[in-house]
Scaffold this motif. Structure first.
Motif, mmCIF file in Angstrom:
data_model
loop_
_atom_site.group_PDB
_atom_site.id
_atom_site.type_symbol
_atom_site.label_atom_id
_atom_site.label_comp_id
_atom_site.label_asym_id
_atom_site.label_seq_id
_atom_site.Cartn_x
_atom_site.Cartn_y
_atom_site.Cartn_z
ATOM 1 N N UNK A 314 -35.961 25.251 17.009
ATOM 2 C CA UNK A 314 -35.530 24.318 18.070
ATOM 3 C C UNK A 314 -34.021 24.439 18.278
ATOM 4 N N UNK A 315 -33.290 24.544 17.182
ATOM 5 C CA UNK A 315 -31.832 24.698 17.284
ATOM 6 C C UNK A 315 -31.505 26.021 17.968
ATOM 7 N N UNK A 316 -32.209 27.040 17.608
ATOM 8 C CA UNK A 316 -31.969 28.365 18.204
ATOM 9 C C UNK A 316 -32.226 28.336 19.711
ATOM 10 N N UNK A 317 -33.300 27.654 20.131
ATOM 11 C CA UNK A 317 -33.644 27.635 21.553
ATOM 12 C C UNK A 317 -32.526 27.045 22.399
ATOM 13 N N UNK A 318 -31.854 26.039 21.870
ATOM 14 C CA UNK A 318 -30.889 25.313 22.691
ATOM 15 C C UNK A 318 -29.459 25.797 22.522
ATOM 16 N N UNK A 319 -29.266 26.804 21.684
ATOM 17 C CA UNK A 319 -27.894 27.158 21.347
ATOM 18 C C UNK A 319 -27.106 27.670 22.551
ATOM 19 N N UNK A 320 -27.803 28.286 23.484
ATOM 20 C CA UNK A 320 -27.118 28.854 24.643
ATOM 21 C C UNK A 320 -26.268 27.839 25.381
ATOM 22 N N UNK A 321 -26.767 26.612 25.450
ATOM 23 C CA UNK A 321 -26.051 25.580 26.196
ATOM 24 C C UNK A 321 -25.188 24.712 25.300
ATOM 25 N N UNK A 322 -25.285 24.933 23.975
ATOM 26 C CA UNK A 322 -24.658 24.008 23.040
ATOM 27 C C UNK A 322 -23.212 24.340 22.720
ATOM 28 N N UNK A 323 -22.704 25.431 23.291
ATOM 29 C CA UNK A 323 -21.407 25.920 22.872
ATOM 30 C C UNK A 323 -20.269 24.939 23.157
ATOM 31 N N UNK B 10 -21.540 20.184 32.104
ATOM 32 C CA UNK B 10 -22.968 20.460 32.321
ATOM 33 C C UNK B 10 -23.132 21.933 32.670
ATOM 34 N N UNK B 11 -23.988 22.628 31.899
ATOM 35 C CA UNK B 11 -24.196 24.054 32.168
ATOM 36 C C UNK B 11 -25.454 24.276 33.012
ATOM 37 N N UNK B 12 -26.057 23.213 33.499
ATOM 38 C CA UNK B 12 -27.220 23.250 34.394
ATOM 39 C C UNK B 12 -28.410 23.964 33.758
ATOM 40 N N UNK B 13 -28.530 23.849 32.443
ATOM 41 C CA UNK B 13 -29.642 24.524 31.768
ATOM 42 C C UNK B 13 -30.969 23.898 32.125
ATOM 43 N N UNK B 14 -30.946 22.629 32.533
ATOM 44 C CA UNK B 14 -32.181 21.972 32.957
ATOM 45 C C UNK B 14 -32.992 21.369 31.825
#
Lengths: 470, 349
Positions: A314-323, B10-14
């Motif tokens: 779950x952490x891996x899935x969201x990491x892209x936006x978590x920076x 917001x990076x608009x990831x949705x």
């Protein structure tokens, strides 16, 4: 009648021309922008067909859109016109357990499909980080994949038949319920990854597979991302096919710790291997992975409890936006984020990306599907600092060139859209002309998602110098 | 003013699309949390403030599921409220919210009700202690729509040196949520607290709880927190019931109060969890001014929340009168926690 009235006749209140709504449909998660004139939310294939026939007659651009989670501007209406929001077409029409097939509309969210399949002991394997919100239609249009494609393949491998509304509103099927066919061209594969430039997917028959009985996670920590990459090469060379094989570099792990300080991950360059299948085979495979990694890893941990593994995934899935959690002033921008190279070249790519990041003075998270040669690079910048944004774009350009230089692709799973269309000639050479010929044959008026994939020349709406860009 | 830097986070990831209760009902991008962030961005870029902006931002229940799930640590709920303030300044507001503001300015309650706010106290009003350690804050909904709940709450709390404010005013939550100024209500309530020499304030409404906490410098308890600390002294008699607990957004996600109401319920009866609970609890649809201005949407959200009720539950217990009201209107058997507590106490109380 004007176009708005014509569209309202077809979809009623599921049409909007409000400024706020149009603004919301003017982007996806990329830096690409383009404002539509109309947004429609059809509820079935017949409405899509009527909309396309109308657009064809009036020569109005149509941009199909799923959940708008794309990272390359694929669903951004560069030439205005109509955005066709397909997310309301979200019915699971059939689950056939004996044939292991499902029939779904394009707006079905990937995780919802798997939730519906759970009682049958089946699942649809492609699992991008956006699985909780991305739609099957978007996955098909971009040939999305995710963390388990090293073993399970990409969306393309699961499509048996697509119902397509063509540019003029006519409807075709590209396949059937049969698992194999040698009759004629493989149109299913043609439409997958075509990003809405050839037709609109209004239904899909997909094959699904049995859920594995057991899973085990092996977390191997390394001194550098290159050492991690070399370890992956050794694992794959040993004949092991892990269900997942993901890299998280040290920066990425730091971000994950910011999100959840209790997350049980060592701060190092990590490879997450997952073994799945029959319980004894899983234990054996995990042991073999450990054995191979021991040569260079600084530590190795395993997890087999479902909750523990899900926490990591779950952490891996969201990491892209978590920076952003690393530095609140910085925002992650999706440029140069999806390159792919032959698996054996990953350690070279990682080194080059690191050099590019240092040259640009822009920190980068490096993570992704190392087992299938797909590296995600997260550049994070202060958006109010124009010079820094420009440096990030230049870095992204160099990353794309590095991937191509290594025999790779500018996009392994996110698509080309507008963000990467300028690399199409460089990557494909003369094959781009064949793609353009196909585009002209199927969309002679160029109304379908114009401005994408550099398919433009020779059509009405589409031109190579599409307006909005990075 | 909207903070452009916060909006651009917001990076608009949705990700918020998967949880936003408003988006789930309408399907329009502008109604979801990501769309609202984009509308805020357009406002920072000088967009025309029109009904599209108003209805986008206006349809947020402030449930904060988006804030809870956002991987980029963006806090859409607070930013949306900032945007609403800009819309109020530009006079781009819903008539229902303007009426609410007028009611509060004139009567000090959301309903524009001219009756005595402490009417639920009956004759006890005259015997109200002038000072006490704790003050019970009933809130508008309990005072005017569920006076029995207010009365029961006060009767139970009275065992612990609790009094009520003689001239309680609305906490200000409806105005804060919808973008209006609530300073005059805050001042009025704080003045009384000071005059009464009270140590802390206790409320049975989740919206009031968040608003009172926002006053600053005030010790605030929710009724579940206060009673949970005194559970031993209550002499609870267990009831043969199975209930589920609906976490009010402003008690749960906004303030992190999850366990106290559950401990009380477990002492009284069998507790089963709703399909989505605690941090992931779905909204009842009543908050953020949505019930007032977009009643159909509000009820759709409530009906969807009722799908989370386990079959074995005899009732949905919650700790917010607005949740009770919205869930009841949608056909749910919703009761206030205090109704259950009062049934479980010995008759002498």
């Amino acid at each position: 009648m004007d176009l708005a009235s014509d569209l309202a006749d077809i979809v009623g209140e599921r049409l909007s021309c409000s400024s706020a709504e149009l603004y919301c449909y003017s982007c996806d998660a990329s830096q690409v922008r383009g404002r539509p004139e109309y947004v429609v939310r059809p509820k079935d294939r017949d409405e899509v067909s009527r909309i396309m026939a109308l657009a064809f007659e009036k020569r109005v651009p149509v941009t199909p859109r799923g959940a708008g989670t794309g990272l390359a501007g694929g669903a951004v209406p560069l030439k205005g016109g109509i955005v066709l929001d397909l997310s309301s077409m979200d019915r699971i029409l059939e689950i056939d357990c004996s044939c292991r097939q499902v029939l779904v509309e394009p707006g079905v969210v990937r995780d919802r499909l798997n939730l519906a399949l759970l009682p049958s002991g089946l699942f649809f394997p492609p699992d991008p980080g956006s699985s909780a919100m991305c739609s099957i239609g978007g996955l098909l249009a971009n040939n999305g994949s995710g963390m388990h494609c090293v073993k399970y393949g990409t969306t393309r491998d699961y499509a048996l038949d697509l119902e397509i509304v063509l540019a003029d509103g006519s409807v075709i099927h590209t396949g059937s319920q049969v698992l194999k066919s040698s009759a004629g061209y493989d149109l299913t594969r043609l439409f997958i990854g075509s990003e809405g430039t050839l037709g609109v997917i209004t239904a899909a028959r997909l094959s699904v597979v049995p859920l594995p009985k057991a899973r085990r996670l092996v977390l191997a920590a390394f001194r550098s991302p290159e050492e991690a990459g070399l370890a992956v090469n050794r694992v794959l060379s040993a004949g092991i096919v892990p269900a997942a094989c993901e890299i998280l570099d040290r920066t990425t792990v730091e971000v994950l710790h910011r999100c959840d300080p209790h997350l049980a991950l060592p701060t190092a360059d990590l490879i997450l291997f997952e073994a799945d299948g029959e319980p004894t085979a899983v234990l054996d495979e995990a042991a073999r992975i450990e054995e191979v990694c021991l040569q260079s890893a600084i530590s190795i941990d395993t997890a087999s409890e479902a909750a523990e593994m899900e926490e990591v995934w779950a952490a891996r899935r969201l990491v892209g936006a978590a920076v952003s959690r690393l530095d609140p002033k910085k925002t992650r921008i999706y440029v140069g984020e999806d390159v792919g190279v032959p698996v054996g070249m990953m350690h070279v790519l990682i080194r080059r990306v690191q050099e590019i990041s240092e040259d640009a003075g822009i920190p980068a998270m490096k993570y992704g599907h190392i087992g299938d040669g797909n590296l995600h690079v997260a550049l994070f910048v202060d958006l109010s600092d124009e010079a820094e944004v420009e440096r990030a774009k230049l870095a992204a350009h160099r990353i794309h060139l590095a991937a191509l230089d290594l025999g790779g692709t500018v996009s392994a799973e996110h698509g080309v859209g507008r963000a990467r269309s300028s690399y199409m000639r460089l990557q494909w050479g003369g094959a781009l002309d064949v793609m353009r010929a196909i585009k002209r044959a199927l969309d002679p008026r160029g109304i379908l998602n114009p401005g994408k994939l550099d398919l433009g020349s020779g059509t009405d709406c589409d031109t190579a110098d599409a307006g909005a860009g990075l | 003013m909207i903070d452009p830097r916060a909006v651009s986070g917001c990076v608009r990831c949705g990700t918020c699309r998967s949880v936003c209760p408003v988006f789930q009902e309408t399907g329009w991008e502008s109604s979801g949390a990501r769309g609202k962030m984009l509308v805020l961005k357009s406002m920072t870029e000088g967009a025309n403030l029109d009904s599209g902006c108003r209805d986008s931002l206006g349809t947020c229940t402030t449930c904060a599921l988006c804030t809870q799930i956002c991987p980029a640590a963006v806090r859409p709920t607070g930013l949306i409220e900032e945007g609403r303030r800009d819309l109020v300044l530009a006079n781009v507001t819903r008539q229902e919210h303007r009426r609410l503001n007028r009611n509060l300015l004139r009567y000090g309650n959301t309903f524009g009700d001219g009756r005595d706010r402490l009417g639920w106290l009956g004759e006890e009003k005259e015997m109200l202690p002038k000072s006490a350690d704790f003050v019970y804050f009933a809130g508008c909904v309990n005072s005017y729509r569920y006076p029995e709940t207010a009365k029961k709450t006060f009767q139970i709390l009275s065992r612990f040196s609790v009094t009520a404010m003689p001239k309680e005013m609305c906490c200000g939550s409806p105005l804060l949520r919808t973008g209006f100024d609530a300073g005059f209500l805050r001042e009025a309530n704080l003045e009384q607290m000071e005059a009464m020499g009270a140590r802390a304030i206790i409320t049975g409404c989740a919206g009031c709880y968040t608003a009172l906490k926002g006053y600053g410098g005030l010790e605030v308890y929710s009724v579940p927190e206060f009673l949970n600390q005194r559970l031993e002294e209550l002499d609870i008699q267990p009831l043969d019931l199975t209930v589920c607990y609906h976490d009010p957004c402003h008690l749960g996600r906004h303030q992190g109060v999850y366990d106290p109401p559950r401990r009380i319920l477990e002492a009284i009866c069998s507790l089963v969890e709703m399909k989505a609970s605690r941090e992931k609890a779905r909204c009842c649809g009543g908050g953020g001014g949505v019930r007032a201005a977009y009643p159909e949407l509000s009820q759709k959200i409530a009906r969807r929340r009722l799908l989370d009720v386990p079959a074995e539950a005899d009732a949905i217990v919650t700790a917010c009168p607005l949740c009770v009201r919205n869930l009841r209107d949608a056909g749910g058997n919703a009761i206030d926690l205090i109704d259950l507590v009062s049934r479980a106490l010995p008759p002498s109380l």
